[in-house]
Design an enzyme around this catalytic site. Structure first.
Site, short mmCIF file in Angstrom:
data_model
loop_
_atom_site.label_atom_id
_atom_site.label_comp_id
_atom_site.label_asym_id
_atom_site.label_seq_id
_atom_site.Cartn_x
_atom_site.Cartn_y
_atom_site.Cartn_z
N GLU A 30 3.81 -0.88 3.83
CA GLU A 30 3.69 -1.08 2.38
C GLU A 30 5.08 -1.09 1.77
O GLU A 30 5.90 -0.21 2.07
CB GLU A 30 2.92 0.05 1.68
CG GLU A 30 1.44 0.01 1.85
CD GLU A 30 0.74 1.16 1.12
OE1 GLU A 30 1.25 1.63 0.08
OE2 GLU A 30 -0.32 1.58 1.62
N TYR A 73 8.73 3.09 -1.12
CA TYR A 73 8.76 2.66 -2.51
C TYR A 73 10.05 3.08 -3.21
O TYR A 73 10.66 2.32 -3.92
CB TYR A 73 7.54 3.21 -3.27
CG TYR A 73 6.27 2.52 -2.87
CD1 TYR A 73 5.88 1.33 -3.47
CD2 TYR A 73 5.47 3.03 -1.85
CE1 TYR A 73 4.73 0.67 -3.08
CE2 TYR A 73 4.31 2.38 -1.46
CZ TYR A 73 3.95 1.19 -2.08
OH TYR A 73 2.82 0.53 -1.69
N HIS A 112 -7.91 5.49 4.31
CA HIS A 112 -7.04 5.31 3.15
C HIS A 112 -7.73 6.03 1.98
O HIS A 112 -8.10 5.42 0.99
CB HIS A 112 -6.81 3.82 2.88
CG HIS A 112 -5.61 3.51 2.04
ND1 HIS A 112 -4.60 2.65 2.43
CD2 HIS A 112 -5.26 3.93 0.80
CE1 HIS A 112 -3.70 2.56 1.47
NE2 HIS A 112 -4.07 3.33 0.46
N ASN A 163 5.72 3.35 4.80
CA ASN A 163 5.56 2.90 3.42
C ASN A 163 6.78 3.36 2.65
O ASN A 163 7.10 4.56 2.63
CB ASN A 163 4.30 3.50 2.78
CG ASN A 163 3.03 2.93 3.37
OD1 ASN A 163 3.07 2.05 4.25
ND2 ASN A 163 1.88 3.41 2.91
N ARG A 184 -3.29 -6.18 6.36
CA ARG A 184 -3.60 -4.76 6.51
C ARG A 184 -4.63 -4.38 5.44
O ARG A 184 -4.36 -4.57 4.24
CB ARG A 184 -2.33 -3.92 6.36
CG ARG A 184 -2.61 -2.45 6.38
CD ARG A 184 -1.36 -1.57 6.34
NE ARG A 184 -1.79 -0.19 6.30
CZ ARG A 184 -1.49 0.68 5.35
NH1 ARG A 184 -0.67 0.38 4.37
NH2 ARG A 184 -1.98 1.91 5.40
N GLU A 192 -0.64 7.62 4.76
CA GLU A 192 0.09 8.58 3.93
C GLU A 192 -0.55 9.96 3.83
O GLU A 192 -1.01 10.36 2.75
CB GLU A 192 0.26 8.02 2.51
CG GLU A 192 0.97 6.71 2.42
CD GLU A 192 1.12 6.21 0.97
OE1 GLU A 192 0.75 6.95 0.04
OE2 GLU A 192 1.60 5.09 0.78
O1 IFM Z 1 -1.54 1.91 -4.25
C1 IFM Z 1 -0.88 2.82 -3.42
C2 IFM Z 1 -1.45 2.77 -2.03
O2 IFM Z 1 -2.83 3.01 -2.01
C3 IFM Z 1 -0.78 3.80 -1.16
N1 IFM Z 1 0.65 3.70 -1.23
C4 IFM Z 1 1.26 3.62 -2.53
C5 IFM Z 1 0.59 2.52 -3.34
C6 IFM Z 1 1.26 2.38 -4.71
O3 IFM Z 1 1.21 3.56 -5.43
#
Ligand code: IFM
Length: 461
Positions: free
Chosen positions: A364, A303, A123, A301, A79, A168
């Site tokens: 992600e 985290y 992006h 995504n 990606r 995002e």
């Molecule tokens: O680096 C970023 C990415 O560009 C978008 N999602 C979160 C990642 C980590 O902060």
């Protein structure tokens, strides 16, 4: 400790992700126009270590070497994002063929090695020329995005079989227009809501163009989502719980899946003075239908969760960040993100239950840990191995529970430019020495190679 081998479904896609501004460099080469990130980084005071993405990982020149590394790891998919100002330096109109040629070579190079390209169209590197006209806060930027999507897919659509429109939207809205830490560096809440609407609208408008130019391709969008985790049963019913979920998640998921913007959040924004009393006045007839254009997959995504304190003091929901729980019993990455693998399975189940996207990809997931090469040149990043192993296992639990998860992209392939943190935060399974541009696969990359080869992993080391 017991260990167990967990196998993923046949055909599960194992990939890694990057984005143009974070790795390409060559910021002003071969006819590329200026982007809002070029402008922000060249303005003193925004990037914590004073760095820029001018060179970054020099991927624009080293793409062939990077594909060879992907092949070495056995990736099924990659990606990446396309730099809009490399293709349309002014945002619309004149096409820069040299820019298109770069992505042509990249896509061909990937396919030659059996790696499926998953390009993301946006992006965050908007052409500065469009920002000068008002950026995402104005509707004409959404129109320009459709022209850009059309140009790119007419050139790559015969070979690309998976398209992601946006990465995002929440981050653009929150960090670009509310907090001002990302480009375009604004703190303008009403403009942020307009920008969010035009981003979502441009997604919906671009879907038919991508389908038209790329027969049989899957089209989707990527959202960053934050599962809400209650500190106790009391916090589930606390208004902050609903507010956080509305601000981070429902504001984007609801309109995508045909439910309009959530009325409770609209009411909150009106009360806070972010919207006029008649609500989202930038919506025109047909917009919500366009945003809800059916897609083939949702990119997720993940985290970190939003974990609420169990002892929320009365009235403190006006200070939402004060409600977040940080505790010594949890581990945090270098970017102070809580490590919480259960949040991923929880999130996937919640999205599946609420919205039923036909298919999901983790587009992600990864962690910022700073481990660099030791004296022997090896990068021992065992914390990242553990992080990925536990998150893969959480994804597996979701699949076992019937969630249609089709693939997983680790963030990131390369250690790269982490936006306003510059090079101080180091995501990535391949180390990059920015002086020499030498790449060193970290232990996590070698571990990931084995996961891909076996299409599964052992849950405990
Ligand atoms: O680096 C970023 C990415 O560009 C978008 N999602 C979160 C990642 C980590 O902060």
């Amino acid at each position: 400790m017991t260990s167990e081998f967990i196998a993923f479904p046949e055909g599960f896609v194992w990939g890694a992700a990057t984005s143009a501004y974070q790795i390409e460099g060559a910021w002003n080469e071969d006819g590329k126009g200026e982007s809002i990130w070029d402008r922000l980084c060249h303005t003193p005071g925004y990037i914590m270590d004073g760095s820029t993405g001018d060179v970054a990982c020099d991927h624009y020149h080293r793409w062939a070497e990077d594909i060879a590394l992907m092949k070495e790891l056995g990736l099924n998919a990659y990606r990446f994002s396309i730099s809009w100002p490399r293709i349309l330096p002014d945002g619309r109109g004149q096409v820069n063929q040299i820019g298109l040629d770069f992505y042509n070579r990249l896509v061909d190079g990937l396919l030659d090695e059996g790696i499926q390209p998953f390009p993301t169209l946006y992006h965050w590197d908007l052409p500065q020329a469009l920002q000068d006209e008002g950026g995402w806060a104005v509707r004409s930027t959404a129109e320009a995005f459709v022209e850009y999507a059309d140009v790119v897919s007419r050139h790559l659509g015969d070979r690309v079989k998976h398209w992601i429109t946006h990465n995002e939207p929440w981050a653009v809205v929150a960090m670009g227009y509310q907090r001002g830490t990302h480009a375009p560096g604004l703190k303008d809440y009403p403009a942020s809501l307009q920008a969010g609407h035009h981003l979502m609208l441009s997604h919906g408008w671009a879907v038919p163009a991508l389908r038209r130019n790329s027969a049989g391709a899957e089209v989707g969008i990527t959202l960053i989502l934050f599962p809400l985790v209650p500190g106790s049963s009391d916090t589930v019913v606390h208004p902050a719980f609903r507010k956080f979920d509305g601000y981070f998640n429902r504001w984007y998921l609801d309109p995508l899946y045909g439910r309009h913007y959530p009325t409770d959040v609209v009411a909150d924004y009106i009360e806070a003075g972010h919207l006029p009393s008649d609500g989202m006045t930038c919506i025109e007839p047909g917009d919500l239908e366009a945003i809800a254009t059916p897609t083939d997959f949702l990119g997720v995504n993940y985290y970190t969760p939003v974990l609420l304190r169990s002892d929320i003091p009365p009235g403190s929901d006006d200070e939402p960040l004060a409600l977040l729980y940080h505790g010594p019993e949890y581990e945090y990455t270098n970017m102070t993100m809580m490590v919480y693998p259960d949040g991923l399975s929880h999130l996937l189940k919640q999205v599946h239950f609420e919205y039923q996207p036909g298919k999901m990809y983790i587009t992600e997931n990864g962690a910022s840990y700073s481990d660099g090469p030791g004296e022997d040149g090896r990068v021992c990043d065992q914390r990242r191995v553990k992080y990925l192993r536990d998150h893969f296992a959480a994804a597996h639990r979701a699949i076992e529970g019937g969630i249609p998860l089709a693939g997983y992209f680790v963030w990131s392939l390369l250690v790269n430019f982490e936006w306003n943190f510059g090079y101080a935060q180091r995501f990535g399974i391949i180390w990059v020495d920015y002086q020499t541009q030498q790449r060193i696969p970290k232990d996590s990359a070698l571990w990931y190679k084995q996961v891909i080869a076996e299409n599964g992993l052992t849950t405990q080391l």
